[in-house]
Design a protein around this motif. Structure first.
Motif, PDB file in Angstrom:
ATOM      1  N   ARG A  82      50.279  39.362  40.721  1.00  0.00           N
ATOM      2  CA  ARG A  82      49.786  38.590  41.864  1.00  0.00           C
ATOM      3  C   ARG A  82      50.619  38.841  43.112  1.00  0.00           C
ATOM      4  NH1 ARG A  82      47.996  36.297  37.492  1.00  0.00           N
ATOM      5  NH2 ARG A  82      46.181  34.904  37.506  1.00  0.00           N
ATOM      6  N   GLY A  83      51.892  39.188  42.930  1.00  0.00           N
ATOM      7  CA  GLY A  83      52.733  39.460  44.083  1.00  0.00           C
ATOM      8  C   GLY A  83      52.372  40.746  44.802  1.00  0.00           C
ATOM      9  N   VAL A  84      51.940  41.768  44.034  1.00  0.00           N
ATOM     10  CA  VAL A  84      51.631  43.062  44.653  1.00  0.00           C
ATOM     11  C   VAL A  84      50.158  43.201  45.018  1.00  0.00           C
ATOM     12  CG1 VAL A  84      53.532  44.200  43.460  1.00  0.00           C
ATOM     13  CG2 VAL A  84      51.257  44.175  42.420  1.00  0.00           C
ATOM     14  N   ASP A  85      49.306  42.339  44.469  1.00  0.00           N
ATOM     15  CA  ASP A  85      47.869  42.446  44.736  1.00  0.00           C
ATOM     16  C   ASP A  85      47.372  41.119  45.328  1.00  0.00           C
ATOM     17  OD1 ASP A  85      45.170  42.905  44.826  1.00  0.00           O
ATOM     18  OD2 ASP A  85      45.063  43.824  42.850  1.00  0.00           O
ATOM     19  N   PRO A  86      47.186  41.046  46.632  1.00  0.00           N
ATOM     20  CA  PRO A  86      46.719  39.789  47.243  1.00  0.00           C
ATOM     21  C   PRO A  86      45.319  39.390  46.800  1.00  0.00           C
ATOM     22  CG  PRO A  86      46.710  41.577  48.844  1.00  0.00           C
ATOM     23  CD  PRO A  86      47.407  42.103  47.629  1.00  0.00           C
ATOM     24  N   ARG A  87      44.549  40.341  46.261  1.00  0.00           N
ATOM     25  CA  ARG A  87      43.197  40.001  45.816  1.00  0.00           C
ATOM     26  C   ARG A  87      43.224  39.004  44.664  1.00  0.00           C
ATOM     27  NH1 ARG A  87      41.298  46.106  44.926  1.00  0.00           N
ATOM     28  NH2 ARG A  87      43.377  46.053  43.988  1.00  0.00           N
ATOM     29  N   LEU A  88      44.220  39.142  43.777  1.00  0.00           N
ATOM     30  CA  LEU A  88      44.336  38.187  42.671  1.00  0.00           C
ATOM     31  C   LEU A  88      44.700  36.800  43.181  1.00  0.00           C
ATOM     32  CD1 LEU A  88      46.221  40.401  40.057  1.00  0.00           C
ATOM     33  CD2 LEU A  88      43.786  39.838  40.132  1.00  0.00           C
ATOM     34  N   ARG A  89      45.592  36.738  44.177  1.00  0.00           N
ATOM     35  CA  ARG A  89      45.957  35.438  44.750  1.00  0.00           C
ATOM     36  C   ARG A  89      44.766  34.804  45.446  1.00  0.00           C
ATOM     37  NH1 ARG A  89      50.335  38.533  46.639  1.00  0.00           N
ATOM     38  NH2 ARG A  89      49.628  38.289  48.800  1.00  0.00           N
ATOM     39  N   ASN A  90      44.019  35.603  46.179  1.00  0.00           N
ATOM     40  CA  ASN A  90      42.854  35.066  46.883  1.00  0.00           C
ATOM     41  C   ASN A  90      41.801  34.560  45.904  1.00  0.00           C
ATOM     42  OD1 ASN A  90      44.079  35.758  49.297  1.00  0.00           O
ATOM     43  ND2 ASN A  90      43.034  37.733  49.442  1.00  0.00           N
ATOM     44  N   ALA A  91      41.592  35.302  44.824  1.00  0.00           N
ATOM     45  CA  ALA A  91      40.605  34.870  43.829  1.00  0.00           C
ATOM     46  C   ALA A  91      41.023  33.553  43.185  1.00  0.00           C
ATOM     47  CB  ALA A  91      40.442  35.953  42.758  1.00  0.00           C
ATOM     48  N   GLU A  92      42.334  33.406  42.931  1.00  0.00           N
ATOM     49  CA  GLU A  92      42.820  32.158  42.341  1.00  0.00           C
ATOM     50  C   GLU A  92      42.658  30.995  43.314  1.00  0.00           C
ATOM     51  OE1 GLU A  92      46.901  30.363  40.325  1.00  0.00           O
ATOM     52  OE2 GLU A  92      46.835  32.400  41.116  1.00  0.00           O
ATOM     53  N   GLU A  93      42.947  31.221  44.596  1.00  0.00           N
ATOM     54  CA  GLU A  93      42.787  30.176  45.594  1.00  0.00           C
ATOM     55  C   GLU A  93      41.337  29.754  45.760  1.00  0.00           C
ATOM     56  OE1 GLU A  93      44.543  31.741  49.083  1.00  0.00           O
ATOM     57  OE2 GLU A  93      46.603  31.599  48.349  1.00  0.00           O
ATOM     58  N   VAL A  94      40.437  30.750  45.705  1.00  0.00           N
ATOM     59  CA  VAL A  94      39.016  30.445  45.810  1.00  0.00           C
ATOM     60  C   VAL A  94      38.556  29.627  44.600  1.00  0.00           C
ATOM     61  CG1 VAL A  94      36.704  31.465  45.801  1.00  0.00           C
ATOM     62  CG2 VAL A  94      38.479  32.417  47.273  1.00  0.00           C
ATOM     63  N   ALA A  95      39.044  30.015  43.419  1.00  0.00           N
ATOM     64  CA  ALA A  95      38.673  29.279  42.205  1.00  0.00           C
ATOM     65  C   ALA A  95      39.194  27.841  42.248  1.00  0.00           C
ATOM     66  CB  ALA A  95      39.196  29.998  40.970  1.00  0.00           C
ATOM     67  N   GLN A  96      40.411  27.660  42.730  1.00  0.00           N
ATOM     68  CA  GLN A  96      40.966  26.317  42.840  1.00  0.00           C
ATOM     69  C   GLN A  96      40.202  25.481  43.863  1.00  0.00           C
ATOM     70  OE1 GLN A  96      45.099  26.804  43.693  1.00  0.00           O
ATOM     71  NE2 GLN A  96      45.640  27.403  41.579  1.00  0.00           N
ATOM     72  N   GLY A  97      39.821  26.127  44.988  1.00  0.00           N
ATOM     73  CA  GLY A  97      39.059  25.405  46.004  1.00  0.00           C
ATOM     74  C   GLY A  97      37.692  24.999  45.501  1.00  0.00           C
ATOM     75  N   GLY A  98      37.047  25.881  44.709  1.00  0.00           N
ATOM     76  CA  GLY A  98      35.753  25.561  44.149  1.00  0.00           C
ATOM     77  C   GLY A  98      35.827  24.429  43.136  1.00  0.00           C
ATOM     78  N   SER A  99      36.904  24.419  42.324  1.00  0.00           N
ATOM     79  CA  SER A  99      37.021  23.350  41.337  1.00  0.00           C
ATOM     80  C   SER A  99      37.298  21.996  41.990  1.00  0.00           C
ATOM     81  CB  SER A  99      38.152  23.681  40.345  1.00  0.00           C
ATOM     82  OG  SER A  99      39.388  23.782  41.036  1.00  0.00           O
TER      83      SER A  99
END
Length: 326
Positions: free
Chosen positions: A307-324
């Protein structure tokens, strides 16, 4: 990101307590069953209720008691610590060689024009993945024996085939543990990098005058690091599974050999250890917890690094948390 790390860290002790109880339970119930089939063990097994036995052991762990540890508390923890250092040292050295050689092979196997993988990597990776660690160790021992018997009869062996030491004793065990992870890392790196070099942004970068070398290291490598980190974690887990066989085969006094001595009666194999270790609940529980803790920490480090080297994974996690939350 911080919430992800905290959540994973808080889950580790809960998981380890559950794993400790399950491992203790397995040894507690398996011991009398195996003893019934092994005559010389029948007098050694005591039929004690599980909860009473585990409660007594948990009190010894938390309060510093000495009644449930084989050989005494201090001797027990000294043995576990010594074996853990031997195993982690051997595994760390093997993993270091695997990462360095695997990355070099993977990068060398990728051609830039046109993007693809060189043909020699396929048979190499197939051979490496198909060759078990114990078979590779057997080949190493046979070469040493052949050297002593036929090439230079009576001469001292080039490498020791048994025993412990942070010297030439490391060579054969490290070789046995290194081959499979090396070709797995090389295969993953080559596959990901060749696919990345065929993407549209690489073609656009080339049209602006960037060299293949700069594209590889500044853009393509950064985009493949996340799955490579996760591959390293899975590789370490597989290596720890092979560690049991390698340590037993080469007489390396680590957690793998200790686990083997706790699963096989000593009378059935003099190389595995004393019968007192056979299905001993505190020993089984301690080894399984240490191995599980290593797996959980490695998985946590790999996930955080990905997650530190790939911002796409962080963004996907943030989107999932926002949706929940919505």
């Amino acid at each position: 990101m911080l919430r992800f790390i905290l959540r994973r860290i808080l889950l580790i002790p809960v998981a380890l307590v559950l794993i400790h109880f399950l491992a203790f339970t397995y040894a507690h119930f398996a011991a009398p069953i195996r003893a019934a089939r092994t005559p010389y063990l029948r007098t050694r097994i005591e039929n004690q209720p599980l909860l009473d036995a585990y409660t007594a052991h948990a009190k010894d762990l938390l309060l510093g008691g000495d009644t449930t540890f084989p050989g005494g508390r201090e001797e027990f923890f000294a043995m576990i610590a010594q074996n853990a250092v031997a195993s982690l040292g051997l595994l760390g050295i093997a993993l270091l060689f695997s990462v360095v050689i695997g990355f070099c092979l993977g990068l060398t196997a990728v051609r830039s024009q046109p993007p693809g993988i060189r043909r020699w990597l396929t048979p190499l990776s197939t051979l490496g993945l198909a060759m078990p660690s114990f078979y590779l160790g057997s080949l190493g021992v046979l070469l040493v024996v052949y050297y002593v018997l036929y090439i230079r009869p009576g001469a001292p062996a080039l490498l020791p085939v048994k025993g412990f030491g942070w010297d030439s004793h490391l060579v054969l065990p490290v070789l046995a543990l290194t081959l499979r992870p090396t070709v797995q890392i090389a295969q993953v790196v080559a596959s990901l990098l060749s696919g990345e070099l065929g993407k549209q942004y690489v073609i656009a970068a080339r049209s602006f005058g960037h060299t293949w070398r700069s594209i590889r290291w500044t853009q393509a490598m950064r985009n493949i690091l996340a799955p490579v980190f996760l591959t390293l974690a899975s590789t370490l887990r597989l290596s720890f599974g092979e560690l049991v066989v390698v340590e037993w085969f080469f007489g390396w006094p680590g957690l793998g050999k200790l686990l083997a001595s706790a699963l096989v009666p000593g009378q059935l194999s003099t190389q595995l250890g004393a019968t007192s270790n056979f299905l001993n609940p505190p020993i089984i529980a301690a080894i399984v917890v240490l191995i599980s803790a290593l797996f959980l920490v490695v998985d946590l480090v790999a996930s955080v690094a990905a997650r530190g080297v790939d911002p796409r994974l962080r963004n996907a996690e943030e989107v999932a948390q926002g949706g929940s939350q919505a």
